[in-house]
Design a protein around this motif. Structure first.
Motif, PDB file in Angstrom:
ATOM      1  N   GLY A 166       6.516 -49.398 -19.979  1.00  0.00           N
ATOM      2  CA  GLY A 166       6.502 -48.530 -18.819  1.00  0.00           C
ATOM      3  C   GLY A 166       7.357 -47.282 -18.934  1.00  0.00           C
ATOM      4  N   ALA A 167       8.536 -47.397 -19.566  1.00  0.00           N
ATOM      5  CA  ALA A 167       9.445 -46.256 -19.675  1.00  0.00           C
ATOM      6  C   ALA A 167       9.203 -45.441 -20.949  1.00  0.00           C
ATOM      7  CB  ALA A 167      10.892 -46.746 -19.637  1.00  0.00           C
ATOM      8  N   ARG A 168       8.188 -45.786 -21.699  1.00  0.00           N
ATOM      9  CA  ARG A 168       7.922 -45.145 -22.982  1.00  0.00           C
ATOM     10  C   ARG A 168       7.004 -43.942 -22.812  1.00  0.00           C
ATOM     11  NH1 ARG A 168       5.404 -48.563 -28.108  1.00  0.00           N
ATOM     12  NH2 ARG A 168       6.446 -47.378 -29.758  1.00  0.00           N
ATOM     13  N   ALA A 169       7.184 -42.935 -23.650  1.00  0.00           N
ATOM     14  CA  ALA A 169       6.279 -41.791 -23.630  1.00  0.00           C
ATOM     15  C   ALA A 169       4.891 -42.248 -24.080  1.00  0.00           C
ATOM     16  CB  ALA A 169       6.797 -40.695 -24.559  1.00  0.00           C
ATOM     17  N   PRO A 170       3.820 -41.725 -23.486  1.00  0.00           N
ATOM     18  CA  PRO A 170       2.468 -42.145 -23.863  1.00  0.00           C
ATOM     19  C   PRO A 170       2.192 -41.897 -25.338  1.00  0.00           C
ATOM     20  CG  PRO A 170       2.428 -40.880 -21.833  1.00  0.00           C
ATOM     21  CD  PRO A 170       3.818 -40.738 -22.394  1.00  0.00           C
ATOM     22  N   GLY A 171       1.501 -42.835 -25.954  1.00  0.00           N
ATOM     23  CA  GLY A 171       1.140 -42.695 -27.353  1.00  0.00           C
ATOM     24  C   GLY A 171      -0.337 -42.385 -27.514  1.00  0.00           C
ATOM     25  N   VAL A 172      -0.822 -42.577 -28.721  1.00  0.00           N
ATOM     26  CA  VAL A 172      -2.233 -42.406 -29.073  1.00  0.00           C
ATOM     27  C   VAL A 172      -2.714 -43.747 -29.614  1.00  0.00           C
ATOM     28  CG1 VAL A 172      -3.821 -41.270 -30.648  1.00  0.00           C
ATOM     29  CG2 VAL A 172      -1.977 -39.962 -29.582  1.00  0.00           C
ATOM     30  N   PHE A 173      -3.900 -44.163 -29.227  1.00  0.00           N
ATOM     31  CA  PHE A 173      -4.412 -45.467 -29.639  1.00  0.00           C
ATOM     32  C   PHE A 173      -5.707 -45.321 -30.414  1.00  0.00           C
ATOM     33  CE2 PHE A 173      -1.465 -46.293 -26.317  1.00  0.00           C
ATOM     34  CZ  PHE A 173      -0.935 -47.548 -26.570  1.00  0.00           C
ATOM     35  N   GLU A 174      -5.828 -46.137 -31.439  1.00  0.00           N
ATOM     36  CA  GLU A 174      -7.054 -46.176 -32.234  1.00  0.00           C
ATOM     37  C   GLU A 174      -7.737 -47.512 -32.004  1.00  0.00           C
ATOM     38  OE1 GLU A 174      -8.631 -45.465 -36.817  1.00  0.00           O
ATOM     39  OE2 GLU A 174      -6.552 -46.082 -36.472  1.00  0.00           O
ATOM     40  N   LEU A 175      -8.959 -47.467 -31.521  1.00  0.00           N
ATOM     41  CA  LEU A 175      -9.767 -48.664 -31.307  1.00  0.00           C
ATOM     42  C   LEU A 175     -10.797 -48.741 -32.426  1.00  0.00           C
ATOM     43  CD1 LEU A 175     -10.423 -51.051 -29.382  1.00  0.00           C
ATOM     44  CD2 LEU A 175     -12.044 -49.518 -28.227  1.00  0.00           C
ATOM     45  N   ARG A 176     -10.684 -49.775 -33.246  1.00  0.00           N
ATOM     46  CA  ARG A 176     -11.553 -49.946 -34.408  1.00  0.00           C
ATOM     47  C   ARG A 176     -12.461 -51.158 -34.174  1.00  0.00           C
ATOM     48  NH1 ARG A 176      -8.960 -47.358 -38.941  1.00  0.00           N
ATOM     49  NH2 ARG A 176      -9.813 -48.852 -40.413  1.00  0.00           N
ATOM     50  N   ARG A 177     -13.757 -50.971 -34.346  1.00  0.00           N
ATOM     51  CA  ARG A 177     -14.725 -52.051 -34.133  1.00  0.00           C
ATOM     52  C   ARG A 177     -15.530 -52.292 -35.408  1.00  0.00           C
ATOM     53  NH1 ARG A 177     -16.534 -53.447 -28.683  1.00  0.00           N
ATOM     54  NH2 ARG A 177     -15.258 -52.377 -27.117  1.00  0.00           N
ATOM     55  N   TYR A 178     -15.657 -53.555 -35.764  1.00  0.00           N
ATOM     56  CA  TYR A 178     -16.467 -53.959 -36.907  1.00  0.00           C
ATOM     57  C   TYR A 178     -17.584 -54.877 -36.410  1.00  0.00           C
ATOM     58  CZ  TYR A 178     -12.108 -52.845 -39.435  1.00  0.00           C
ATOM     59  OH  TYR A 178     -10.974 -52.243 -39.912  1.00  0.00           O
ATOM     60  N   VAL A 262     -19.500 -56.292 -43.580  1.00  0.00           N
ATOM     61  CA  VAL A 262     -19.517 -55.381 -42.427  1.00  0.00           C
ATOM     62  C   VAL A 262     -20.830 -54.607 -42.368  1.00  0.00           C
ATOM     63  CG1 VAL A 262     -18.387 -53.405 -41.326  1.00  0.00           C
ATOM     64  CG2 VAL A 262     -17.002 -55.171 -42.464  1.00  0.00           C
ATOM     65  N   GLN A 263     -21.521 -54.687 -41.234  1.00  0.00           N
ATOM     66  CA  GLN A 263     -22.762 -53.952 -41.032  1.00  0.00           C
ATOM     67  C   GLN A 263     -22.533 -52.596 -40.376  1.00  0.00           C
ATOM     68  OE1 GLN A 263     -25.110 -56.685 -38.697  1.00  0.00           O
ATOM     69  NE2 GLN A 263     -25.874 -57.757 -40.510  1.00  0.00           N
ATOM     70  N   MET A 264     -21.460 -52.490 -39.580  1.00  0.00           N
ATOM     71  CA  MET A 264     -21.168 -51.250 -38.876  1.00  0.00           C
ATOM     72  C   MET A 264     -19.673 -51.184 -38.609  1.00  0.00           C
ATOM     73  SD  MET A 264     -20.287 -49.794 -35.755  1.00  0.00           S
ATOM     74  CE  MET A 264     -20.593 -51.059 -34.527  1.00  0.00           C
ATOM     75  N   PHE A 265     -19.111 -49.976 -38.740  1.00  0.00           N
ATOM     76  CA  PHE A 265     -17.695 -49.773 -38.485  1.00  0.00           C
ATOM     77  C   PHE A 265     -17.535 -48.525 -37.624  1.00  0.00           C
ATOM     78  CE2 PHE A 265     -13.658 -47.796 -40.283  1.00  0.00           C
ATOM     79  CZ  PHE A 265     -12.830 -48.467 -39.399  1.00  0.00           C
ATOM     80  N   ASP A 266     -16.792 -48.640 -36.544  1.00  0.00           N
ATOM     81  CA  ASP A 266     -16.639 -47.545 -35.597  1.00  0.00           C
ATOM     82  C   ASP A 266     -15.174 -47.400 -35.234  1.00  0.00           C
ATOM     83  OD1 ASP A 266     -16.548 -46.991 -32.310  1.00  0.00           O
ATOM     84  OD2 ASP A 266     -17.940 -45.706 -33.397  1.00  0.00           O
ATOM     85  N   THR A 267     -14.696 -46.176 -35.112  1.00  0.00           N
ATOM     86  CA  THR A 267     -13.315 -45.948 -34.695  1.00  0.00           C
ATOM     87  C   THR A 267     -13.279 -44.848 -33.648  1.00  0.00           C
ATOM     88  OG1 THR A 267     -11.080 -45.348 -35.442  1.00  0.00           O
ATOM     89  CG2 THR A 267     -12.922 -44.345 -36.607  1.00  0.00           C
ATOM     90  N   GLN A 268     -12.432 -45.048 -32.629  1.00  0.00           N
ATOM     91  CA  GLN A 268     -12.252 -44.066 -31.571  1.00  0.00           C
ATOM     92  C   GLN A 268     -10.761 -43.855 -31.336  1.00  0.00           C
ATOM     93  OE1 GLN A 268     -14.508 -44.701 -27.904  1.00  0.00           O
ATOM     94  NE2 GLN A 268     -15.877 -46.113 -28.981  1.00  0.00           N
ATOM     95  N   LEU A 269     -10.401 -42.639 -30.947  1.00  0.00           N
ATOM     96  CA  LEU A 269      -9.033 -42.337 -30.558  1.00  0.00           C
ATOM     97  C   LEU A 269      -8.974 -42.255 -29.040  1.00  0.00           C
ATOM     98  CD1 LEU A 269      -8.002 -39.673 -33.227  1.00  0.00           C
ATOM     99  CD2 LEU A 269      -7.423 -42.109 -33.165  1.00  0.00           C
ATOM    100  N   LEU A 270      -8.037 -42.981 -28.465  1.00  0.00           N
ATOM    101  CA  LEU A 270      -7.905 -43.092 -27.017  1.00  0.00           C
ATOM    102  C   LEU A 270      -6.517 -42.638 -26.583  1.00  0.00           C
ATOM    103  CD1 LEU A 270      -9.157 -46.807 -26.669  1.00  0.00           C
ATOM    104  CD2 LEU A 270     -10.581 -44.756 -26.848  1.00  0.00           C
ATOM    105  N   LYS A 271      -6.403 -42.248 -25.333  1.00  0.00           N
ATOM    106  CA  LYS A 271      -5.095 -41.966 -24.753  1.00  0.00           C
ATOM    107  C   LYS A 271      -4.939 -42.782 -23.472  1.00  0.00           C
ATOM    108  CE  LYS A 271      -6.799 -37.667 -22.603  1.00  0.00           C
ATOM    109  NZ  LYS A 271      -6.634 -36.198 -22.565  1.00  0.00           N
ATOM    110  N   PRO A 272      -3.767 -43.360 -23.246  1.00  0.00           N
ATOM    111  CA  PRO A 272      -3.554 -44.142 -22.040  1.00  0.00           C
ATOM    112  C   PRO A 272      -3.428 -43.242 -20.817  1.00  0.00           C
ATOM    113  CG  PRO A 272      -1.498 -43.951 -23.242  1.00  0.00           C
ATOM    114  CD  PRO A 272      -2.548 -43.287 -24.081  1.00  0.00           C
ATOM    115  N   VAL A 273      -4.029 -43.637 -19.719  1.00  0.00           N
ATOM    116  CA  VAL A 273      -3.860 -42.876 -18.483  1.00  0.00           C
ATOM    117  C   VAL A 273      -2.587 -43.353 -17.780  1.00  0.00           C
ATOM    118  CG1 VAL A 273      -6.338 -42.550 -18.279  1.00  0.00           C
ATOM    119  CG2 VAL A 273      -5.257 -44.466 -17.110  1.00  0.00           C
TER     120      VAL A 273
END
Length: 279
Positions: A166-178, A262-273
């Motif tokens: 809660g007291a931390r500065a927002p980061g960047v998140f990577e969601l990886r799907r296989y 692995v048949q498919m690999f997907d990655t997205q960059l997310l930011k926390p609201v």
């Protein structure tokens, strides 16, 4: 005159934007960065994790998030397993949000959602925000505890993180799907290979730019699906961590074993609201 002008502006807004503007004027009881998950302690037994993916109407994302922020206290009061709420930055639909919840089991999920469906404040939020939605998807995942333990995480580490971020500065998140091939064996094999290779990947990150948040495999939804969630301080850091991992021999060997499945690999960059416990 100022009050009259403000009322005139509201009258000219779309219904959703008017609701969002009114919601923004209402102080939230959880409006500080110290927002926490409802868990008093980190559960010691594995649970189920629900990933809910909502696609928002173009142009309505800001208003939708304002309504979500105004109802954050209600969400936490009703669903103590609320862990994260993220907006897609790149790699997918930029009008998409992903929120994550943990439940002890399916019975607890049924109980919590039943209580929410009968709560007047929550029903009002659903009614006000409905017009912003294009689609809603729900998937249930189980924690890949053998892999995350090998990486140094405890069971349900996302719960611990949500309670402390809660007291931390927002980061960047990577969601990886296989998406793995059909059969009973691919997911157990993948977890075994990750457990053997992850320690070397973690060690290769000398500057500790990346943090593993969790690894999960699907229980309901697209089966034989595997998901990773990583946190970084900046978008560029996810490239730095990836480049460092290329020099980790055990990690490279693990990827070599995993790739044919692995048949498919997907990655997205997310930011926390702002309302997200995990930051």
């Amino acid at each position: 005159l100022e009050h009259h002008t403000s009322q005139h502006r509201l009258a000219r807004m779309s219904p959703l934007r008017r609701l969002a503007a009114l919601a923004a004027r209402t102080p939230s009881s959880c409006a500080t960065k110290s927002f926490r998950t409802g868990y008093a302690t980190t559960p010691s037994t594995p649970g189920i994790y629900e990933f809910r993916t909502y696609d928002i109407q173009p142009g309505a994302l800001g208003d939708y998030l304002a309504l979500c922020d105004a109802s954050r206290a209600t969400r936490q009061r009703l669903n103590p397993g609320f862990l994260g709420f993220f907006q897609t930055e790149t790699g997918g639909d930029v009008n998409r949000v992903t929120h994550v919840y943990r439940y002890e089991n399916y019975d607890e999920r049924d109980r919590v959602r039943g209580v929410m469906a009968r709560d007047a404040e929550w029903v009002n939020f659903l009614r006000e925000s409905k017009s912003a939605l294009r689609s809603q998807t729900s998937e249930i995942f189980l924690e890949a505890a053998k892999a995350t333990t090998a990486a140094g995480l405890g069971v349900n580490d996302m719960v611990r993180r949500a309670a402390q971020d809660g007291a931390r500065a927002p980061g960047v998140f990577e969601l990886r799907r296989y998406q793995l091939e059909l059969g009973y064996n691919p997911i157990p094999k993948l977890i075994d290979h990750l457990a053997s290779g992850l320690p070397s990947k973690i060690q290769s990150d000398k500057d500790k730019k990346g943090e593993l948040c969790g690894m999960f495999y699907s229980d309901v939804g697209k089966l034989n699906q595997f998901v990773e969630l990583w946190r970084y301080d900046s978008y560029q850091d996810h490239i730095r961590v990836r480049e460092a991992a290329r020099g980790a021999s055990a990690w490279r060997a693990a990827i070599g074993e995993i790739a044919p499945m692995v048949q498919m690999f997907d990655t997205q960059l997310l930011k926390p609201v702002g309302l997200s416990p995990i930051q």
